[in-house]
Motif scaffolding. Structure first.
Motif, PDB file in Angstrom:
ATOM      1  N   THR A 184       0.835  -1.198   0.000  1.00  0.00           N
ATOM      2  CA  THR A 184       0.000   0.000   0.000  1.00  0.00           C
ATOM      3  C   THR A 184       0.867   1.244   0.000  1.00  0.00           C
ATOM      4  O   THR A 184       1.807   1.362   0.790  1.00  0.00           O
ATOM      5  CB  THR A 184      -0.921   0.015   1.233  1.00  0.00           C
ATOM      6  OG1 THR A 184      -1.717  -1.167   1.228  1.00  0.00           O
ATOM      7  CG2 THR A 184      -1.832   1.229   1.229  1.00  0.00           C
TER       8      THR A 184
ATOM      9  N   ASP B 226      -3.398   5.803  -0.907  1.00  0.00           N
ATOM     10  CA  ASP B 226      -4.699   5.127  -0.859  1.00  0.00           C
ATOM     11  C   ASP B 226      -4.825   4.010  -1.887  1.00  0.00           C
ATOM     12  O   ASP B 226      -5.900   3.493  -2.124  1.00  0.00           O
ATOM     13  CB  ASP B 226      -5.842   6.134  -1.018  1.00  0.00           C
ATOM     14  CG  ASP B 226      -5.826   6.822  -2.374  1.00  0.00           C
ATOM     15  OD1 ASP B 226      -4.827   6.671  -3.104  1.00  0.00           O
ATOM     16  OD2 ASP B 226      -6.798   7.516  -2.704  1.00  0.00           O
ATOM     17  N   VAL B 227      -3.695   3.615  -2.502  1.00  0.00           N
ATOM     18  CA  VAL B 227      -3.709   2.561  -3.517  1.00  0.00           C
ATOM     19  C   VAL B 227      -2.980   1.326  -2.992  1.00  0.00           C
ATOM     20  O   VAL B 227      -1.860   1.423  -2.497  1.00  0.00           O
ATOM     21  CB  VAL B 227      -3.059   3.040  -4.834  1.00  0.00           C
ATOM     22  CG1 VAL B 227      -3.008   1.924  -5.850  1.00  0.00           C
ATOM     23  CG2 VAL B 227      -3.808   4.245  -5.393  1.00  0.00           C
ATOM     24  N   SER B 228      -3.642   0.181  -3.102  1.00  0.00           N
ATOM     25  CA  SER B 228      -3.045  -1.086  -2.662  1.00  0.00           C
ATOM     26  C   SER B 228      -2.944  -2.052  -3.836  1.00  0.00           C
ATOM     27  O   SER B 228      -3.879  -2.178  -4.617  1.00  0.00           O
ATOM     28  CB  SER B 228      -3.904  -1.729  -1.575  1.00  0.00           C
ATOM     29  OG  SER B 228      -3.916  -0.925  -0.418  1.00  0.00           O
TER      30      SER B 228
ATOM     31  N   THR C  11      -5.673  -4.400  -7.971  1.00  0.00           N
ATOM     32  CA  THR C  11      -5.271  -3.093  -7.476  1.00  0.00           C
ATOM     33  C   THR C  11      -6.522  -2.429  -6.940  1.00  0.00           C
ATOM     34  O   THR C  11      -7.555  -2.433  -7.605  1.00  0.00           O
ATOM     35  CB  THR C  11      -4.654  -2.235  -8.601  1.00  0.00           C
ATOM     36  OG1 THR C  11      -3.528  -2.916  -9.148  1.00  0.00           O
ATOM     37  CG2 THR C  11      -4.206  -0.884  -8.074  1.00  0.00           C
ATOM     38  N   ARG C  12      -6.435  -1.902  -5.729  1.00  0.00           N
ATOM     39  CA  ARG C  12      -7.606  -1.290  -5.092  1.00  0.00           C
ATOM     40  C   ARG C  12      -7.265   0.119  -4.625  1.00  0.00           C
ATOM     41  O   ARG C  12      -6.227   0.334  -4.017  1.00  0.00           O
ATOM     42  CB  ARG C  12      -8.041  -2.094  -3.866  1.00  0.00           C
ATOM     43  CG  ARG C  12      -8.509  -3.493  -4.121  1.00  0.00           C
ATOM     44  CD  ARG C  12      -9.935  -3.583  -4.449  1.00  0.00           C
ATOM     45  NE  ARG C  12     -10.713  -2.864  -3.452  1.00  0.00           N
ATOM     46  CZ  ARG C  12     -11.960  -2.494  -3.625  1.00  0.00           C
ATOM     47  NH1 ARG C  12     -12.574  -2.773  -4.725  1.00  0.00           N
ATOM     48  NH2 ARG C  12     -12.613  -1.832  -2.682  1.00  0.00           N
ATOM     49  N   SER C  13      -8.145   1.051  -4.906  1.00  0.00           N
ATOM     50  CA  SER C  13      -8.068   2.386  -4.321  1.00  0.00           C
ATOM     51  C   SER C  13      -9.039   2.405  -3.148  1.00  0.00           C
ATOM     52  O   SER C  13     -10.201   2.041  -3.305  1.00  0.00           O
ATOM     53  CB  SER C  13      -8.481   3.453  -5.332  1.00  0.00           C
ATOM     54  OG  SER C  13      -7.507   3.565  -6.329  1.00  0.00           O
TER      55      SER C  13
ATOM     56  N   GLU D 167     -10.937   4.453   0.046  1.00  0.00           N
ATOM     57  CA  GLU D 167     -11.343   5.791   0.437  1.00  0.00           C
ATOM     58  C   GLU D 167     -10.527   6.247   1.640  1.00  0.00           C
ATOM     59  O   GLU D 167      -9.997   5.431   2.398  1.00  0.00           O
ATOM     60  CB  GLU D 167     -12.838   5.850   0.707  1.00  0.00           C
ATOM     61  CG  GLU D 167     -13.358   4.773   1.625  1.00  0.00           C
ATOM     62  CD  GLU D 167     -14.870   4.746   1.707  1.00  0.00           C
ATOM     63  OE1 GLU D 167     -15.369   5.188   2.750  1.00  0.00           O
ATOM     64  OE2 GLU D 167     -15.520   4.282   0.759  1.00  0.00           O
TER      65      GLU D 167
END
Length: 101
Positions: A25, A28-30, A41-43, A45
């Protein structure tokens, strides 16, 4: 000048040692990887912290879950070890109620 946040990496090996899920991470991006293969890939909140619980792997090592700690409560993302959709075209399940009980 503002400092760039350092990346934070977490990992968890499956009970049989055949799979490793890694969560990296930055901001805010993992990035979610299994055995060095990018599966998602997840952003997230603002205010949400994504982590890998100790018991993340399913008994058959086909699924794992991640914990999303949010100000209004925790949620859990269930994903496959291959990055393929969990069912049909659904990439992951986001669950909360089952763990709350």
């Amino acid at each position: 000048m503002l400092a760039t946040p350092a990346a934070v990496a977490l990992s968890q090996v499956s009970p049989d040692g055949t799979h490793t899920v890694t969560l990296s991470t930055k901001g805010d991006v993992s990035e979610i990887m299994v055995n060095d293969q990018l599966v998602a890939t997840r952003s997230m909140e603002s205010g949400t912290l994504l982590s890998i619980p100790f018991n993340t792997w399913s008994p058959d090592n086909k699924y794992f879950f991640l914990k999303a700690s949010k100000p209004d409560g925790d949620e859990y993302l269930v994903m496959t070890n291959s990055g393929k959709p969990v069912v049909g075209d659904i990439a992951y399940f986001m669950i909360r109620d089952l763990f709350a009980k």
